[in-house]
Design a protein around this motif. Structure first.
Motif, short mmCIF file in Angstrom:
data_model
loop_
_atom_site.label_atom_id
_atom_site.label_comp_id
_atom_site.label_asym_id
_atom_site.label_seq_id
_atom_site.Cartn_x
_atom_site.Cartn_y
_atom_site.Cartn_z
N GLY A 440 -22.14 11.23 109.48
CA GLY A 440 -23.39 11.99 109.36
C GLY A 440 -24.05 11.73 108.03
O GLY A 440 -23.39 11.46 107.05
N ASP A 441 -25.38 11.84 108.01
CA ASP A 441 -26.12 11.63 106.75
C ASP A 441 -27.28 12.60 106.72
O ASP A 441 -28.26 12.42 107.42
CB ASP A 441 -26.62 10.19 106.70
N ASN A 442 -27.14 13.67 105.94
CA ASN A 442 -28.15 14.71 105.92
C ASN A 442 -28.64 14.91 104.48
O ASN A 442 -28.05 15.65 103.72
CB ASN A 442 -27.56 16.02 106.46
N PRO A 443 -29.70 14.17 104.09
CA PRO A 443 -30.17 14.27 102.70
C PRO A 443 -30.67 15.67 102.37
O PRO A 443 -31.39 16.28 103.14
CB PRO A 443 -31.29 13.25 102.63
N GLN A 444 -30.25 16.18 101.22
CA GLN A 444 -30.70 17.49 100.77
C GLN A 444 -31.14 17.39 99.33
O GLN A 444 -30.76 16.50 98.61
CB GLN A 444 -29.57 18.52 100.88
N GLY A 445 -31.95 18.32 98.92
CA GLY A 445 -32.35 18.33 97.52
C GLY A 445 -33.28 19.47 97.23
O GLY A 445 -33.96 19.95 98.12
N GLU A 446 -33.30 19.88 95.99
CA GLU A 446 -34.23 20.93 95.59
C GLU A 446 -35.62 20.34 95.45
O GLU A 446 -35.78 19.25 94.93
CB GLU A 446 -33.79 21.55 94.26
N GLU A 447 -36.62 21.06 95.92
CA GLU A 447 -37.99 20.59 95.83
C GLU A 447 -38.81 21.63 95.08
O GLU A 447 -38.75 22.82 95.37
CB GLU A 447 -38.58 20.38 97.22
N GLU A 448 -39.56 21.18 94.07
CA GLU A 448 -40.42 22.08 93.31
C GLU A 448 -41.80 21.48 93.26
O GLU A 448 -41.97 20.27 93.31
CB GLU A 448 -39.89 22.24 91.89
N GLY A 449 -42.83 22.32 93.16
CA GLY A 449 -44.17 21.77 93.04
C GLY A 449 -45.22 22.85 92.94
O GLY A 449 -44.95 24.02 93.18
N THR A 450 -46.42 22.44 92.60
CA THR A 450 -47.54 23.36 92.52
C THR A 450 -48.72 22.80 93.30
O THR A 450 -49.87 23.09 93.01
CB THR A 450 -47.96 23.58 91.06
N SER A 451 -48.43 21.93 94.26
CA SER A 451 -49.51 21.32 95.04
C SER A 451 -49.95 22.25 96.16
O SER A 451 -49.27 23.20 96.51
CB SER A 451 -49.05 19.99 95.63
N GLU A 452 -51.13 21.92 96.74
CA GLU A 452 -51.67 22.76 97.80
C GLU A 452 -51.04 22.42 99.14
O GLU A 452 -50.89 21.24 99.49
CB GLU A 452 -53.19 22.53 97.91
N GLY A 453 -50.65 23.42 99.91
CA GLY A 453 -50.15 23.18 101.25
C GLY A 453 -51.29 22.79 102.18
O GLY A 453 -52.38 23.29 102.06
N PHE A 454 -50.99 21.93 103.16
CA PHE A 454 -52.07 21.48 104.04
C PHE A 454 -51.48 21.13 105.39
O PHE A 454 -50.73 20.18 105.53
CB PHE A 454 -52.73 20.24 103.41
N HIS A 455 -51.77 21.96 106.43
CA HIS A 455 -51.21 21.74 107.75
C HIS A 455 -52.30 21.23 108.68
O HIS A 455 -53.31 21.86 108.88
CB HIS A 455 -50.65 23.05 108.31
N VAL A 499 -45.93 26.79 96.68
CA VAL A 499 -47.35 26.49 96.92
C VAL A 499 -48.11 27.79 97.11
O VAL A 499 -47.78 28.59 97.99
CB VAL A 499 -47.50 25.59 98.18
N PRO A 500 -49.15 28.06 96.30
CA PRO A 500 -49.82 29.38 96.35
C PRO A 500 -50.70 29.58 97.57
O PRO A 500 -50.83 30.70 98.06
CB PRO A 500 -50.66 29.39 95.07
N LEU A 501 -51.34 28.52 98.07
CA LEU A 501 -52.27 28.65 99.19
C LEU A 501 -52.00 27.57 100.23
O LEU A 501 -51.67 26.44 99.88
CB LEU A 501 -53.72 28.55 98.71
N ALA A 502 -52.15 27.93 101.50
CA ALA A 502 -51.93 26.97 102.58
C ALA A 502 -53.12 27.03 103.53
O ALA A 502 -53.61 28.10 103.88
CB ALA A 502 -50.65 27.29 103.33
N ILE A 503 -53.59 25.86 103.95
CA ILE A 503 -54.72 25.76 104.88
C ILE A 503 -54.19 25.28 106.23
O ILE A 503 -53.46 24.30 106.29
CB ILE A 503 -55.77 24.75 104.37
#
Length: 560
Positions: A440-455, A499-503
């Motif tokens: 099995g290979d399941n990459p994991q890692g902590e993610e940090e950021g201040t970018s805008e979410g966009f769906h 991320v503070p805001l998500a669209i």
């Protein structure tokens, strides 16, 4: 004006500019009160301001505009990484020494200076000799150590400072070596480029990008090269700031969706055929260069166009900027095509940006050395059936078969551990087969950021593109999440990132804007949403102001 006078004028102009820059503290030799160290410079207040503005514009023009993934990796790099990339064995220049004082010089620079000096300042040079010297300059990068040494000897070139005889050329690795940890057993180097930090992180960046190609990663940071004899001011130094991009693309589809935005740009290009034929650089539309195969593919052409816009927006004279294609002897064996953005200055035409299609050389090299597959997978629209013969070995039988041949058994075990698979011949099938360890290979890692979410929903792709363009113009970074998971899970993922805001694009006229802390949502017109985000993130308005100004939206339906 003859060539000699032109050279003298150029040198006088260069010295006047350097004196002004140093007097006004744009830059000064480092450790000046201790007589300085060649190839190291300090930036003063105006120099820092210029550098800061250039890097800010680079980040806006490339990272934000192209929605790149930015990383920041250490300058100290373990030897194994640079061994895999080829830097330990091949990142060298040929050096010669003053046989009496031991002073070192770059062999190719001495030969180049000799040829240019004769061509520019010798009024009695014959046409035959001039042609010979021009040929030497043309093939300089392709000369071996023996050929370079023979030319230096034939022309009677001596040490510039003392006129003493020179040693034969020998390779010198340009990397600063160091050790990691107090034992000194773990070797490392100060990185000579920032690209390797991007390549070794490919797997995690690919995962962060939703396991989708294409994507680009960027890095701004310090690089170090132990130059043999630094000259040319800031153009050849031992420590410098490098801004680098690696764009990862499907090797079978190198088209670019935004190529039409640059295809009509026309600027000076210098294809290799023109260089070999003795012609000058000429104006070519980048669209024409790609369609005629002068430039290998659309993606490479797109970034050549973007680099042209970047440099001209900085103020580089269009008449003193050209894109020169690498000659066959300059091309790395793994490169499909390579162009240098060159600027004409008092030192002649100087490379300032390299734009290359490197194929998958670096990813393959690190995959082989680390045993970790740095690959991308394509999901087919229609399932494909593949018939495959799989041998499931019975370990007990294998043990009996290898009994008495301990060496072969150990070799296969070592190969499996290092590469994850091994090849062996099956007599009954009369063919070679592969034995592969599955895990099995399941990459994991902590993610940090201040970018805008966009769906974005595929149905509203054009709306999403318009909003993305508006966000970029406003200087707001964003991350597009087009994974197939539910909106609720996507919100949870961006909340975790901070991320503070998500669209959420769920209509062609208005979108849902969600605030992270309160989880409250409002409906905002498509044309207004970027300015709303800008107002809130810059602190000109609060989220409470927006709740009063725009209609609220129920979260229950959206977050399911």
């Amino acid at each position: 004006m003859d060539a000699a006078q032109e050279a003298r004028n150029r040198e006088a102009f260069r010295q006047a500019v350097v004196n002004t820059l140093e007097r006004r503290l744009f830059y000064i030799p480092s450790f000046k009160i201790y007589r300085g160290v060649a190839g190291l410079y300090d930036y003063g207040p105006p120099g820092c301001a210029v550098k800061s503005n250039v890097l800010a514009f680079w980040r806006q023009h490339f990272v934000l505009e192209e929605n790149m993934l930015e990383v920041d990796c250490p300058c100290v790099t373990p030897e194994v990484v640079l061994k895999a990339s080829g830097h330990v064995d091949k990142f060298t220049d040929l050096m010669v020494k003053d046989e009496k004082t031991g002073t070192c010089y770059r062999a190719d620079h001495l030969l180049k200076d000799f040829c240019k000096e004769r061509l520019e300042r010798d009024p009695n040079i014959t046409a035959e000799k001039a042609a010979e010297l021009r040929h030497v300059l043309a093939v300089l990068d392709d000369l071996s150590a023996e050929e370079l040494g023979a030319k230096i000897k034939d022309y009677g070139i001596t040490a510039p400072d003392t006129k003493n005889p020179l040693s034969a050329p020998y390779p010198f690795n340009l990397m600063f070596q160091t050790s990691i940890g107090p034992s000194g057993l773990s070797s490392g180097y100060m990185r000579p480029e920032t690209a390797q930090g991007i390549f070794v992180n490919f797997k995690d960046l690919y995962y962060y990008n939703g396991n989708k190609l294409p994507f680009a990663a960027a890095q701004i940071g310090q690089a170090f090269r132990n130059e043999i004899s630094p000259r040319q001011g800031l153009l050849r130094v031992r420590e410098f700031t490098l801004a680098e991009i690696e764009h990862f693309v499907d090797p079978e589809d190198k088209s670019h969706p935004k190529f039409s935005e640059v295809s009509n740009l026309e600027f000076l290009m210098f294809p290799r055929e023109d260089q070999v034929s003795g012609l000058s650089a000429r104006r070519i539309h980048i669209g024409e260069a790609v369609s005629k195969g002068i430039v290998n593919n659309e993606t490479l052409g797109y970034f050549i166009g973007r680099v042209y816009l970047f440099l001209t927006h900085l103020g580089i004279d269009k008449e003193r900027l050209r894109f020169r294609q690498h000659l066959a002897n300059e091309m790395a064996h793994y490169a499909a095509d390579c162009w240098d953005a060159e600027i004409e200055c008092s030192y002649g035409w100087i490379e300032c940006v390299g734009i290359a299609d490197r194929s998958a050389y670096d990813l393959r090299a690190h995959t082989e050395k680390s045993g970790v597959p740095l690959v991308a997978a394509e999901k087919f629209l229609e399932p494909r059936e593949v018939e495959k013969l799989v041998i499931a070995p019975v370990k007990k039988e294998l043990g009996l078969a290898f009994k008495g041949n301990q060496k072969m058994s150990m070799e296969m075990k070592a190969t499996l551990e290092s590469k994850g698979e091994a090849e062996f011949h099956v007599c009954t099938l009369e063919k070679s087969c592969h034995y592969k360890e599955e895990h099995g290979d399941n990459p994991q890692g902590e993610e940090e950021g201040t970018s805008e979410g966009f769906h974005a929903n595929q149905q509203y792709e054009e709306v999403a593109k318009r909003i993305a363009k508006s966000l970029t113009a406003a200087g707001i970074s964003y991350k597009i999440d087009i994974t197939g998971t539910s909106i609720g899970k996507r919100y949870a993922r961006t909340d975790e990132l901070g991320v503070p805001l998500a669209i959420t694009v769920d209509s062609t006229s208005s979108v849902t804007l969600r605030e992270r802390d309160s989880k409250q949502q409002i409906r905002v017109n498509v044309e207004e949403v970027a300015s709303v985000v800008k107002e809130v993130t810059d602190g000109f308005s609060t989220w409470a102001d927006m709740l009063w100004k725009y209609p609220t939206h129920s979260s229950s339906a959206t977050e399911d």
